[in-house]
Design a protein around this motif. Structure first.
Motif, PDB file in Angstrom:
ATOM      1  N   UNK A  37     -21.383  -4.902  25.988  1.00  0.00           N
ATOM      2  CA  UNK A  37     -20.931  -4.463  27.305  1.00  0.00           C
ATOM      3  C   UNK A  37     -20.389  -5.631  28.121  1.00  0.00           C
ATOM      4  N   UNK A  38     -20.950  -6.814  27.954  1.00  0.00           N
ATOM      5  CA  UNK A  38     -20.421  -7.990  28.634  1.00  0.00           C
ATOM      6  C   UNK A  38     -19.005  -8.277  28.148  1.00  0.00           C
ATOM      7  N   UNK A  39     -18.786  -8.154  26.834  1.00  0.00           N
ATOM      8  CA  UNK A  39     -17.474  -8.382  26.258  1.00  0.00           C
ATOM      9  C   UNK A  39     -16.462  -7.361  26.782  1.00  0.00           C
ATOM     10  N   UNK A  40     -16.887  -6.105  26.921  1.00  0.00           N
ATOM     11  CA  UNK A  40     -16.010  -5.068  27.482  1.00  0.00           C
ATOM     12  C   UNK A  40     -15.670  -5.399  28.930  1.00  0.00           C
ATOM     13  N   UNK A  89     -15.560  -8.301  30.380  1.00  0.00           N
ATOM     14  CA  UNK A  89     -14.693  -9.467  30.447  1.00  0.00           C
ATOM     15  C   UNK A  89     -13.247  -9.078  30.142  1.00  0.00           C
ATOM     16  N   UNK A  90     -13.063  -8.046  29.338  1.00  0.00           N
ATOM     17  CA  UNK A  90     -11.718  -7.600  28.988  1.00  0.00           C
ATOM     18  C   UNK A  90     -11.065  -6.765  30.076  1.00  0.00           C
ATOM     19  N   UNK A  91     -11.853  -6.259  31.017  1.00  0.00           N
ATOM     20  CA  UNK A  91     -11.283  -5.395  32.061  1.00  0.00           C
ATOM     21  C   UNK A  91     -10.733  -6.178  33.223  1.00  0.00           C
TER      22      UNK A  91
END
Length: 61
Positions: free
Chosen positions: A54-57, A59-61
């Motif tokens: 979820x952190x990776x998601x 960061x992509x937003x």
């Protein structure tokens, strides 16, 4: 003569440290303790993986 029908109160057991009880349980049930440790480790790894996902998601937003 002792005419008291009530017995004297029982002495309470001294409280033991919780870690000692855990160590005693682990010694008696070694395989159970290993299974619980493995389960806890898996829960920790899974929770960390989901958190990183979820952190990776985010960061992509």
């Amino acid at each position: 003569m002792h005419d008291n029908p009530n017995p004297p109160p029982a002495q309470p057991k001294p409280e033991q440290h919780p870690v000692r009880g855990l160590i005693r349980w682990a010694g008696k049930c070694r395989s159970d303790a290993l299974i619980h440790a493995l389960r806890g480790g898996c829960y920790g790894v899974g929770t960390g993986a989901v958190g990183l996902f979820f952190w990776w998601i985010e960061q992509g937003l």
